[in-house]
Design a protein around this motif. Structure first.
Motif, short mmCIF file in Angstrom:
data_model
loop_
_atom_site.label_atom_id
_atom_site.label_comp_id
_atom_site.label_asym_id
_atom_site.label_seq_id
_atom_site.Cartn_x
_atom_site.Cartn_y
_atom_site.Cartn_z
N ASP A 176 2.52 6.18 -2.71
CA ASP A 176 3.64 6.87 -2.90
C ASP A 176 3.58 7.20 -5.02
OD1 ASP A 176 4.11 7.63 -0.89
OD2 ASP A 176 6.17 5.93 -1.45
N ALA A 177 3.13 5.86 -5.45
CA ALA A 177 3.70 5.73 -7.00
C ALA A 177 2.14 6.69 -7.45
CB ALA A 177 3.75 4.23 -7.57
N VAL A 178 1.01 7.35 -7.07
CA VAL A 178 0.04 7.26 -7.16
C VAL A 178 0.00 8.67 -7.15
CG1 VAL A 178 -2.46 7.77 -7.19
CG2 VAL A 178 -1.64 5.36 -7.54
N MET A 180 -4.99 17.24 -5.68
CA MET A 180 -5.91 15.79 -6.33
C MET A 180 -6.89 15.22 -5.56
SD MET A 180 -1.91 13.69 -7.03
CE MET A 180 -3.09 13.07 -7.95
N SER A 181 -7.69 15.37 -6.56
CA SER A 181 -8.22 14.42 -6.01
C SER A 181 -9.03 14.36 -7.49
CB SER A 181 -10.11 16.18 -5.73
OG SER A 181 -10.94 15.67 -5.58
N THR A 182 -8.92 12.41 -7.40
CA THR A 182 -8.86 11.87 -8.13
C THR A 182 -9.40 10.51 -7.49
OG1 THR A 182 -7.19 10.78 -8.30
CG2 THR A 182 -8.00 12.58 -9.89
N THR A 183 -10.46 9.53 -8.40
CA THR A 183 -10.88 8.55 -8.02
C THR A 183 -9.73 6.97 -7.91
OG1 THR A 183 -12.65 8.40 -9.43
CG2 THR A 183 -12.12 6.57 -8.36
N SER A 184 -8.27 7.51 -8.43
CA SER A 184 -7.22 6.79 -8.22
C SER A 184 -6.18 6.54 -6.76
CB SER A 184 -6.49 6.76 -9.54
OG SER A 184 -6.32 7.80 -10.01
N CYS A 185 -6.65 8.07 -6.72
CA CYS A 185 -5.40 8.37 -5.70
C CYS A 185 -6.51 8.21 -4.34
CB CYS A 185 -5.58 9.94 -5.64
SG CYS A 185 -6.81 11.41 -5.01
N LYS A 186 -7.93 8.71 -4.35
CA LYS A 186 -8.83 8.58 -2.74
C LYS A 186 -8.85 6.47 -2.83
CE LYS A 186 -11.70 11.60 -3.76
NZ LYS A 186 -13.08 13.05 -4.00
N PHE A 241 -19.36 11.63 1.65
CA PHE A 241 -20.98 12.06 1.61
C PHE A 241 -20.32 13.69 2.25
CE2 PHE A 241 -22.19 8.10 1.14
CZ PHE A 241 -23.12 7.96 -0.04
N PHE A 242 -18.61 14.00 3.99
CA PHE A 242 -19.11 15.03 4.85
C PHE A 242 -18.22 15.24 3.83
CE2 PHE A 242 -22.28 11.75 6.13
CZ PHE A 242 -23.52 12.23 6.54
N ASP A 243 -16.76 15.06 3.69
CA ASP A 243 -15.95 15.64 3.77
C ASP A 243 -15.12 15.08 2.11
OD1 ASP A 243 -13.55 17.52 3.94
OD2 ASP A 243 -12.90 15.94 5.42
N ASN A 244 -15.99 15.34 1.10
CA ASN A 244 -15.33 14.59 -0.20
C ASN A 244 -14.49 15.93 -0.10
OD1 ASN A 244 -14.33 13.07 -2.23
ND2 ASN A 244 -16.30 13.74 -3.09
N ARG A 245 -13.00 15.77 0.01
CA ARG A 245 -11.70 17.14 -0.31
C ARG A 245 -10.81 16.33 -0.60
NH1 ARG A 245 -10.28 20.25 3.71
NH2 ARG A 245 -10.43 19.30 5.16
N GLY A 246 -9.94 16.46 -1.78
CA GLY A 246 -8.17 15.82 -1.96
C GLY A 246 -8.42 14.99 -2.20
N CYS A 247 -7.39 14.21 -1.27
CA CYS A 247 -7.61 12.55 -1.96
C CYS A 247 -7.43 11.37 -0.96
CB CYS A 247 -5.53 11.85 -2.49
SG CYS A 247 -5.57 12.67 -3.51
N TRP A 248 -8.25 12.46 0.50
CA TRP A 248 -8.46 12.03 1.57
C TRP A 248 -7.47 11.80 2.47
CZ3 TRP A 248 -12.72 7.76 -0.01
CH2 TRP A 248 -14.20 8.17 -0.50
N ASP A 249 -6.15 12.31 2.12
CA ASP A 249 -4.84 11.70 3.32
C ASP A 249 -4.64 13.18 3.87
OD1 ASP A 249 -4.47 13.72 1.43
OD2 ASP A 249 -2.61 13.48 0.73
N ASP A 250 -6.04 13.77 4.35
CA ASP A 250 -5.37 14.54 5.43
C ASP A 250 -6.32 14.42 7.10
OD1 ASP A 250 -8.30 16.45 5.73
OD2 ASP A 250 -7.68 15.27 3.28
N ALA A 270 0.84 -0.71 0.17
CA ALA A 270 -0.39 0.12 -0.14
C ALA A 270 1.11 0.98 0.00
CB ALA A 270 -0.85 -0.35 0.93
N ILE A 271 1.99 1.09 1.14
CA ILE A 271 2.83 2.21 0.82
C ILE A 271 3.67 2.69 -0.68
CG2 ILE A 271 5.34 3.43 1.61
CD1 ILE A 271 3.30 3.43 3.05
#
Length: 429
Positions: free
Chosen positions: A169-171, A183-189, A252-261, A164-165
């Motif tokens: 990192d690759a994405v 970024m806010s793509t399906t692949s990064c999420k 549904f409530f915080d769909n920002r960025g790649c969800w890594d925050d 997963a690491i």
């Protein structure tokens, strides 16, 4: 031109009925005065505020005055005030003012780049050792037992974590020129969600290892297979449930960025809360296991000196620390920004090698595994030697039979007369 002070004084001495007329006159006068002002007005050009200047005036500003980023440069920016307004900046900021390199930012980038190289090497080492350990436990039937099945699942969770690491990192960092914070793509999420699942599964399988050891010590005569499927449910089922809740909440409530925050604490604690609880339970099990080991080492039936007892206890404790993930307890209950350097060293410097240490201690340094591997190696060498000896004997037998056949043929075949003798016999006839 009537001074402003005289205009205001007239207001107090004229009849009240004409006050409005005077005020209108004064306001029009102000507008006329303002419109008669010559020169260039104050202007902001994103970099510098150019104050009002008279027509024909040349204004120059040094680079350090414009910005602290131009501190090392001693060039000047020039603008002329003409009847039609300010001229363009000459020369341009880019040509005359050199930007000071942010030394602190460069040092920070080097700092994180070094850590990235370290944890990449650590996870790669762990991947190789864990895959080898799983192969050993599955290839030999002697190691097919509940204890090793749990070890295999723990190794698999470490493999998922390392994978997963690399995927994350690759994405997220495929393009170094792109700021992944935007970024806010399906692949990064999906990559971040898979990463969170691997972290959860790894912590819960560390918990299962602690629970299994506690069960062995507390319930001696219990069937080990009885709780195995409960362990599977805890190790893989709970992380799946927690991750599903987290993904739905973020979507549904915080769909920002790649969800890594981790800006919104409510959503971050959906992940961190169960991990913290699992670490706390494992810590209590760890303390209880050490207590049981101390009692057993102090029992009258145990021989040896106090020094030997202490060394056994120390060895057992060191073996249990990576198995239970006790090194994560240092920062488990502290805020995220507490001791960042020490946290980075622990989680990014030592954490990636945990899988390698666990595989080394519980597989490759295990006495049963080493004995079985030596036995298989000796058996393999013996079989190769026997095959080699058999092949040598076969070749020797074939060579011997060939020589014997040739000698027999030579004895049984008629001798050929020489040419001179055969000629004499013909002539005599």
């Amino acid at each position: 031109m009537i001074p402003v002070a005289l205009i205001t004084l007239k207001v107090f001495f004229i009849h009240p009925a004409s006050v409005s007329t005077v005020l209108l006159y004064s306001s029009n006068r102000f507008i006329h005065l303002f419109s008669c002002i010559s020169g260039c007005r104050t202007e902001w050009d994103v970099f510098w505020c150019w104050y009002r200047a008279e027509v024909g005036q040349v204004v120059n500003v040094s680079c350090p005055e414009v910005s602290q980023f131009f501190a090392i440069n001693h060039g000047f920016i020039i603008r002329n005030c003409t009847k039609s307004g300010w001229t363009k900046v000459y020369p341009s900021y880019e040509n005359v003012c050199k930007i000071v390199e942010d030394v602190e930012s460069e040092t920070e980038t080097t700092y994180y780049t070094t850590f990235r190289q370290v944890y990449t090497a650590g996870y790669a080492t762990s991947l190789i050792s864990l895959i080898s350990a799983i192969f050993v436990f599955t290839a030999f039937r002697k190691f097919h037992c509940t204890r090793n099945y749990i070890h295999i699942n723990l190794f698999a969770s470490f493999i998922l974590r390392a994978s997963a690491i690399f995927i994350k990192d690759a994405v997220l960092f495929a393009d170094e020129n792109l700021d992944h914070c935007f970024m806010s793509t399906t692949s990064c999420k999906a990559a971040v969600a898979f990463f969170q699942f691997s972290i959860l599964a790894n912590y819960f399988w560390l918990l299962v290892e602690g629970m299994y050891l506690q069960t062995l010590l507390a319930l001696t005569f219990v069937s080990q297979k009885k709780y195995y499927w409960w362990y599977i449910l805890i190790g893989w089922g709970l992380p799946t449930l927690i991750l599903t809740i987290w993904v739905l909440a973020r979507n549904f409530f915080d769909n920002r960025g790649c969800w890594d925050d981790t800006d919104v604490a409510y959503f971050w604690w959906i992940i961190k809360g169960p991990i913290t609880v699992s670490l706390l339970i494992n810590f209590l099990i760890f303390i209880n296991v050490i207590r049981i080991l101390v009692q057993k080492l102090k029992s009258p039936g145990m021989g040896g000196t106090d020094t030997n007892h202490f060394m056994r206890l120390a060895k057992s404790t060191l073996f249990l620390i990576p198995l239970f993930g006790m090194h994560y307890m240092v920062f488990a209950f502290l805020p995220e920004n507490t001791g960042e350097n020490a946290r980075h060293f622990l989680e990014l410097g030592l954490g990636p090698f945990q899988g390698f240490v666990v595989a080394l201690l519980y597989c490759f340094l295990n006495g049963e595994v080493q004995a079985e591997l030596k036995k298989r190696l000796w058996k393999w060498q013996t079989q190769n030697y026997l095959r080699y000896s058999k092949r040598r004997r076969t070749l020797f037998t074939l060579e011997s039979s060939t020589v014997t056949q040739i000698s027999v043929l030579e004895k049984s075949s008629p001798k050929v007369l020489p040419l001179s003798e055969s000629h004499n016999s013909v002539s005599s006839v």
